[in-house]
Scaffold this active site. Structure first.
Site, mmCIF file in Angstrom:
data_model
loop_
_atom_site.group_PDB
_atom_site.id
_atom_site.type_symbol
_atom_site.label_atom_id
_atom_site.label_comp_id
_atom_site.label_asym_id
_atom_site.label_seq_id
_atom_site.Cartn_x
_atom_site.Cartn_y
_atom_site.Cartn_z
ATOM 1 N N GLU A 116 3.693 -0.390 -11.175
ATOM 2 C CA GLU A 116 4.995 -0.223 -11.815
ATOM 3 C C GLU A 116 5.907 -1.426 -11.603
ATOM 4 O O GLU A 116 5.784 -2.145 -10.617
ATOM 5 C CB GLU A 116 5.681 1.039 -11.262
ATOM 6 C CG GLU A 116 4.917 2.294 -11.648
ATOM 7 C CD GLU A 116 5.558 3.590 -11.175
ATOM 8 O OE1 GLU A 116 5.443 4.595 -11.893
ATOM 9 O OE2 GLU A 116 6.173 3.617 -10.103
ATOM 10 N N CYS A 129 12.474 -5.843 -10.323
ATOM 11 C CA CYS A 129 11.812 -5.463 -9.076
ATOM 12 C C CYS A 129 10.305 -5.521 -9.345
ATOM 13 O O CYS A 129 9.773 -4.745 -10.137
ATOM 14 C CB CYS A 129 12.276 -4.062 -8.695
ATOM 15 S SG CYS A 129 11.564 -3.475 -7.174
ATOM 16 N N CYS A 136 -0.316 0.357 -1.313
ATOM 17 C CA CYS A 136 0.095 -0.390 -0.115
ATOM 18 C C CYS A 136 -0.712 0.145 1.053
ATOM 19 O O CYS A 136 -0.998 1.332 1.107
ATOM 20 C CB CYS A 136 1.592 -0.167 0.134
ATOM 21 S SG CYS A 136 2.254 -1.215 1.457
HETATM 22 FE FE1 SF4 Z 1 6.939 -1.369 1.782
HETATM 23 FE FE2 SF4 Z 1 6.104 0.341 3.661
HETATM 24 FE FE3 SF4 Z 1 6.380 1.192 1.142
HETATM 25 FE FE4 SF4 Z 1 4.389 -0.476 1.793
HETATM 26 S S1 SF4 Z 1 4.627 1.614 2.540
HETATM 27 S S2 SF4 Z 1 5.737 -0.608 0.007
HETATM 28 S S3 SF4 Z 1 5.361 -1.731 3.356
HETATM 29 S S4 SF4 Z 1 8.034 0.469 2.477
#
Ligand code: SF4
Ligand code: SAH
Length: 394
Positions: A116, A129, A136
């Site tokens: 996204e 953004c 992640c």
């Molecule tokens: Fe950022 Fe933590 Fe979300 Fe990963 S899990 S995108 S490091 S806030």
């Protein structure tokens, strides 16, 4: 009780699968790499140099999406380019517009992964953004993206491609030096940019190149959850503004909400901020602080934050982000009064601490709400998977 969730399960890069298309993708290559690719396909060195320059201008200044549209390349030669090269954008799956004007795009990579990007307009400017990864690895417990498993790192073409798609949508080709709506970029979409360092660096270098998209490094901010060993390198090789997702001032709380803290602790992180090349009073480091009810939002937390910033003599400002909820989240948003009080304490100590108004919450486009539609794992399911992985490693 051990806190579930891997600290840092897979920091190694995961790359895109090789394309079945034998043509070379030009978006995302440096000028020099474009020149080399042209030579490789048979152009004379002098021709290659000239054509590389023209292509760069067409792609990044004019926003060309096909070779056919490139008026400064001889008509007869255009099919040759189309035969050997491609100019791709990520595919747009859906677009949504929030009632506050924020726009969110669900995009797809050529190998079929969803990610996204979000555009947040203001009166006469706007911030894009940008995502750096699909998913992640880091598992921060208040972040929706953290409930996805990492699928892969985005390629430079897919990172630059987000900026180009946004420019398409805003009608901002050719590149203008002033007056653009897309005036700022934050690497705050899906993923941890410092775990995809090379691609993020290569992509941002293209975005900053004065002959193309030409966005100044002062208008770009990279946000990290605290990958300490990569921070100095980011300052040296990319040189954009730094934002650090601090979110807590004690080991106990930060260990829980940002599990990477168990690897790189608060003191180490703040030292890396103090050492960040290019940080000074004119270019301060932003500390992001998500306000979680009864977790990290007390007066004492605010005072400790001030103490730490002073201890490390950091040229800092603090962005207070009211927690943006998502289905299944374990936390609640601090009350408005609490956020205000926290902000006042930090302000009174002479440190700027604005409260970030949530934008695009209604379309799940606000900070930490990004998670592609295809991924629907619950927190409990994720914890179970993480525990199984940890057990397998033990
Ligand atoms: Fe950022 Fe933590 Fe979300 Fe990963 S899990 S995108 S490091 S806030
Ligand atoms: N991975 C990077 C950048 C992406 S997140 C990082 O963690 O810094 C951008 C910001 O939104 C980070 O500060 C992140 O911690 C914050 N955030 C994540 N989930 C949130 C939520 N649910 N509400 C408010 N902010 C959130």
């Amino acid at each position: 009780m051990p806190i579930p969730g891997l600290i840092d399960p897979v920091p190694v890069p995961r790359e895109a699968l090789a394309s079945m298309d034998s043509r070379v993708e030009l978006v995302g290559l440096s000028k020099e790499a474009i020149r080399a690719a042209l030579e490789e396909k048979g152009l004379e060195p002098k021709q290659a140099k000239l054509r590389a320059k023209q292509l760069w201008h067409q792609i990044y200044n004019r926003g060309a999406t096909s070779f056919e549209a490139m008026s400064d390349i001889a008509k007869a030669q255009r099919p040759w380019f189309a035969e050997h090269f491609t100019l791709q954008r990520p595919e747009i799956v859906t677009q949504q517009v929030s009632n506050d004007g924020t726009r969110k795009w669900l995009l797809k990579t050529r190998d079929g992964h969803d990610f996204e990007m979000v555009f947040i307009p203001d009166a006469d400017r706007g911030t894009l953004c940008v995502s750096s990864q699909v998913g992640c690895t880091l598992n921060c417990r208040f972040c929706h993206t953290g409930t996805m498993k990492l699928v892969r790192n985005l390629e430079p073409s897919e990172i630059v491609g987000q900026v180009m798609l946004a420019r398409d949508a805003l009608g901002e080709w050719p590149s203008q030096p002033e007056g653009r709506m897309l005036s700022n970029i934050v690497m705050m979409g899906m993923g941890e940019p410092l775990y995809n360092f090379d691609h993020v660096r290569d992509a941002l270098k293209i975005v900053m190149d004065g002959d193309g998209i030409a966005l100044s490094k002062r208008r770009i901010t990279l946000s990290t959850s605290g990958v300490v060993p990569m921070m100095a390198k980011a300052g040296e090789e990319i040189g954009v503004n730094l934002a650090v997702s601090l979110h807590a001032v004690t080991k106990e709380v930060r260990d829980e909400i940002v599990p990477l803290n168990r690897k790189y602790g608060i003191e180490e992180l703040l030292q890396a901020c103090a050492d960040y090349p290019g940080a000074n009073n004119a270019r301060r480091i932003t500390f992001e602080y998500v306000m979680l009810k009864d977790k990290n939002d007390s007066d004492e937390d605010a005072r400790e934050l001030v103490r730490l910033i002073r201890k490390y003599k950091l040229p800092a400002k603090v962005n207070l982000i009211p927690f943006n909820p998502w289905p299944g989240a374990l936390y609640e948003t601090s009350t408005d009064e609490r956020v205000q009080r926290f902000s006042d304490i930090v302000f009174d100590a002479g440190i700027s601490a604005p409260i970030r108004r949530p934008r695009g919450r209604d379309i799940m486009a606000a900070c930490g709400q990004l998670k592609s539609a295809a991924e629907k794992k619950s927190r409990a399911e994720l914890d179970r998977i993480a525990e199984e992985k940890q057990a397998a490693l033990a």
